[in-house]
Design an enzyme around this catalytic site. Structure first.
Site, PDB file in Angstrom:
ATOM      1  N   PHE A 126     -30.673  38.099   7.408  1.00 37.00           N
ATOM      2  CA  PHE A 126     -31.737  37.793   6.453  1.00 37.00           C
ATOM      3  C   PHE A 126     -31.045  37.105   5.266  1.00 37.00           C
ATOM      4  CE2 PHE A 126     -34.630  38.762   2.967  1.00 37.00           C
ATOM      5  CZ  PHE A 126     -35.882  38.662   3.550  1.00 37.00           C
TER       6      PHE A 126
ATOM      7  N   ASP B  75     -27.295  47.188   6.650  1.00 37.83           N
ATOM      8  CA  ASP B  75     -28.621  46.953   6.091  1.00 37.83           C
ATOM      9  C   ASP B  75     -29.640  47.492   7.093  1.00 37.83           C
ATOM     10  OD1 ASP B  75     -31.143  45.863   5.465  1.00 37.83           O
ATOM     11  OD2 ASP B  75     -30.223  44.195   4.383  1.00 37.83           O
TER      12      ASP B  75
ATOM     13  N   TYR C 122     -40.513  49.280   1.727  1.00 38.49           N
ATOM     14  CA  TYR C 122     -41.887  48.781   1.853  1.00 38.49           C
ATOM     15  C   TYR C 122     -42.220  48.316   3.271  1.00 38.49           C
ATOM     16  CZ  TYR C 122     -39.191  44.549   0.723  1.00 38.49           C
ATOM     17  OH  TYR C 122     -38.237  43.570   0.693  1.00 38.49           O
ATOM     18  N   LYS C 123     -41.268  48.406   4.201  1.00 38.47           N
ATOM     19  CA  LYS C 123     -41.554  48.031   5.590  1.00 38.47           C
ATOM     20  C   LYS C 123     -41.999  49.293   6.345  1.00 38.47           C
ATOM     21  CE  LYS C 123     -38.632  43.987   5.091  1.00 38.47           C
ATOM     22  NZ  LYS C 123     -37.270  43.453   5.119  1.00 38.47           N
TER      23      LYS C 123
ATOM     24  N   ARG D 131     -44.001  36.729  15.025  1.00 41.36           N
ATOM     25  CA  ARG D 131     -43.395  38.049  14.898  1.00 41.36           C
ATOM     26  C   ARG D 131     -44.467  39.123  14.906  1.00 41.36           C
ATOM     27  NH1 ARG D 131     -39.497  39.882  10.144  1.00 41.36           N
ATOM     28  NH2 ARG D 131     -41.517  39.946   9.139  1.00 41.36           N
TER      29      ARG D 131
END
Ligand SMILES: *Cc1c(COP(=O)(O)O)cnc(C)c1O
Length: 394
Positions: A126, A195, A220-221, A369
């Site tokens: 990312f 991560d 927040y995921k 996705r």
């Protein structure tokens, strides 16, 4: 007539997590974007309203103590700990993932032997992790070496100070072998920084079990903490005394209210704090974590794999062969909790899916996705998503 709708119903009936869906605010869309922003747990608005009206509005300054505001970063860290396989006292919540990547990578380099002059970073990461790693390397006088996770074992050596890796790739959904890669990093005498943004809350991580040195992740995921909810930093117990923060703000001081001109780091996870925490977001996250009470991560993982397996089966049956290419690994040991499908018109296809109530997302240049959050996605959702997808691809 396909047997898949009937099968979906049977799978939902046998799903021991099915009732958890009621803990979330969801309308009749199929929400497959929980790997980007988790859905709202139904009890959170009232809890946040209490924080604002009573704790802030009535108690005001007293809330730093009486409402537990001051100790919230480490208290909430201990709530996240069991979800990532960590004993208490090693996780602190605050700041963004990007900021925590910076703290973790610089601290890892400072803990490594001085002669080690390379920082390895996942070349497919990312982007924010890559940008921060480049800056951290420049700041500490190390050389940044981007390598794919598969190339890491061959790239490790006496020059390696630290390695920054993603547990699950954000685009492809590929799960990397955290135990084996961590062991390889350690065998080379380096430190492993992971991560966990796309794995925490979706699958077992086992930070303590596998001896991970430092880790970061967002909330927040799959942890449903809310937009921009604070991230977390894990520092393994045995390294905490050597954790030398590059952002030693007053909240990480051994005596923050001593207002001393000289810095003395606090012991334990608190050392990872920086400045005054964003209490509203932090306490929304704390409330959101209640949905995990009594939920086993192993059961979540089993359902996640069943959901992604079923999605692939439905796509294979409903979609014209060759129309999409799956870039997520088939093997369970290499799969996170999302499926990524490539097709040349992915951006347009996703817009049409969203307009028909199937919400995934598009990643440049050609990736559709779909994230599967086992707490609130069911098998009928999966069947419907695959059916609508096939119609839009036809
Ligand atoms: C989502 C995500 C981030 C987000 O970083 P922020 O600082 O919270 O914007 C970072 N790294 C990875 C791997 C991610 O998936």
């Amino acid at each position: 007539m396909s047997e898949l709708p009937l099968l979906a119903r049977k799978l939902d009936e046998a799903d021991e997590l099915a009732s958890l869906r009621d803990r979330f605010v969801l309308d009749d869309v199929v929400y497959l974007d929980g790997n980007s922003l988790g859905a709202l747990p139904a009890h959170v608005p009232d809890r946040v309203a209490d924080v604002v009206r009573r704790q802030w509005g009535e108690l005001r300054i007293r809330s730093w103590e009486e409402s537990g505001w001051w100790t919230a970063p480490e208290r909430i860290g201990d709530r996240i700990a069991p979800l990532v396989g960590a004993a208490p006292g090693q996780i602190v919540v605050g700041d963004s993932t990007s900021v925590n990547v910076f703290k973790a990578v610089v601290a890892a380099i400072r803990m490594a032997d001085a002669g080690r002059d390379e920082l390895l970073v996942d070349a497919t990461t990312f982007p924010t992790d890559g940008y921060i790693a480049e800056s951290a390397a420049r700041l500490t006088g190390r050389t940044l070496r981007p390598v794919t996770p598969a190339e890491v074992p061959g790239a490790l050596g006496e020059r390696t100070a630290a390695v920054l890796l993603n547990h699950v790739d954000y685009r492809t959904g590929r799960l990397h072998d955290l135990p084996a890669l961590t062991a390889a990093v350690h065998a080379a005498g380096a430190l492993a920084v992971w991560d966990l943004c796309h794995s925490a809350g979706a699958l077992p991580v086992g930070l303590d079990e596998h001896g991970v040195d430092l880790a970061v992740g967002c909330t927040y995921k799959y942890l449903n903490g809310g937009p921009g909810s604070p991230a977390y930093l894990y520092v393994r117990k045995g390294l905490q005394d050597r954790f030398d923060s590059p952002l030693p703000g007053w909240n990480s001081h051994a005596e923050p209210f001593g207002m001393s001109a000289s810095y003395a780091p606090a012991p334990g996870a608190v050392r990872g704090r920086v400045g005054t925490p964003d209490i509203l977001s932090l306490l929304a996250l704390e409330a959101a974590l209640d949905v995990w009470d009594g939920v086993s991560v192993a059961v979540v993982r089993a359902k996640s794999l069943a959901l992604t397996d079923f999605f692939l089966r439905c796509v294979a049956e409903y979609t014209e062969p060759g129309r999409v290419e799956c870039v997520t690994p088939e093997r369970h040991t290499e799969r996170g909790s999302q499926i990524a499908l490539r097709c040349p018109d992915a951006g347009e296809v996703m817009k049409r899916l969203i307009s028909r109530g199937v919400v995934g997302d598009f990643r440049h240049p050609d990736v559709l996705r779909f994230g599967f959050t086992p707490l609130y996605v069911g098998f009928r959702d999966v069947e419907r998503a695959a059916r609508v997808l096939a119609e839009e691809l036809a």
